[in-house]
Design a protein around this motif. Structure first.
Motif: not given
Length: 247
Positions: A48-51, A68-69, A95-97
């Motif tokens: 969820y943080p990425l979404y 995201t998928q 993950l963010l990078a």
């Protein structure tokens, strides 16, 4: 490829398990099923943080869900781990990078895929990501800040889930439900005396139970953080970062 389910089994905080980032990094250069499973579990928890980050970057709902998928499909299939600096290998940052790289380099090609034609990696399980995103404050926070705050809250949610499971398994679910509002230390609606009467306990016993619950919650938070850092000595640093993101 197995789906990542946002809602699933939570684990306790005992010894390092296969969900730890350290296990993933240790097997980064090998075709390790254990490492792949560990990485998939970490992604399941922290999708969820990425979404939220993608949405805050200005992508529309359908595109954000497709992004995201597709990101997780590629992330789990490719050897992204080969580029990790072992000295700076925090899962949160990595993950963010990786997502930033995907958005900048690969989304144009991925967007040509027929919508819905790719693999479903995240099983929403009735959890509408956009409904959750609508609860985000309507402020001007940049994507990185939204990501960091959502990450911190996800750690706390996982810790609370683990704690709740422990009490349920021990046959103390009602006690947990009644004491949970006291974890933050600022509950003002219920007094210890009222709660003691409700639970048929002495007020002193309730205070001890609340103290133990808060202490155990703190341990659960540290346990969740231990899963996303390489070494135990990094836990305090990551905990400080978590508190900073929440403030």
């Amino acid at each position: 490829m197995a789906e990542i389910r946002p809602i699933g089994e939570r684990t306790g905080i005992g010894q390092f398990t296969t969900t730890h980032w350290s296990v993933v990094l240790a097997a980064a250069d090998e075709a390790s099923p254990q490492a792949h499973q560990a990485l998939a579990e970490l992604c399941r928890v922290y999708w969820y943080p990425l979404y939220a980050y993608v949405r805050r970057k200005g992508y529309e709902v359908a595109d954000a869900q497709d992004l995201t998928q597709e990101f997780f499909a590629r992330f789990l299939e490719k050897n992204y781990l080969g580029t990790v600096d072992r000295r700076k290998g925090k899962f949160r940052s990595f993950l963010l990078a990786s997502l930033e790289h995907f958005l900048a380099k690969e989304w144009t090609r991925a967007h040509r895929l027929k919508r819905g034609g790719g693999q479903t990696i995240i099983a929403w399980d009735g959890c509408d990501p956009e409904e959750r995103y609508r609860l985000e404050p309507a402020d001007q926070a940049i994507g990185e800040d939204v990501y960091e705050k959502r990450w911190a809250l996800t750690v706390l949610e996982q810790a609370m889930g683990s704690l709740g499971n422990e009490y349920t398994v021990a046959g103390k679910k009602q006690l947990f439900d009644e004491l949970r509002p006291f974890i933050s230390g600022d509950d003002e609606d219920t007094s210890y005396g009222d709660l003691a009467a409700k639970l048929a306990m002495s007020e002193g016993a309730v205070r001890v139970a609340v103290h133990r619950l808060r202490q155990r919650y703190g341990e659960c938070v540290r346990g969740e953080i231990a899963k996303i850092v390489q070494r135990p000595e990094e836990i305090d640093e990551e905990l400080g970062h978590l508190m900073s993101a929440l403030s």
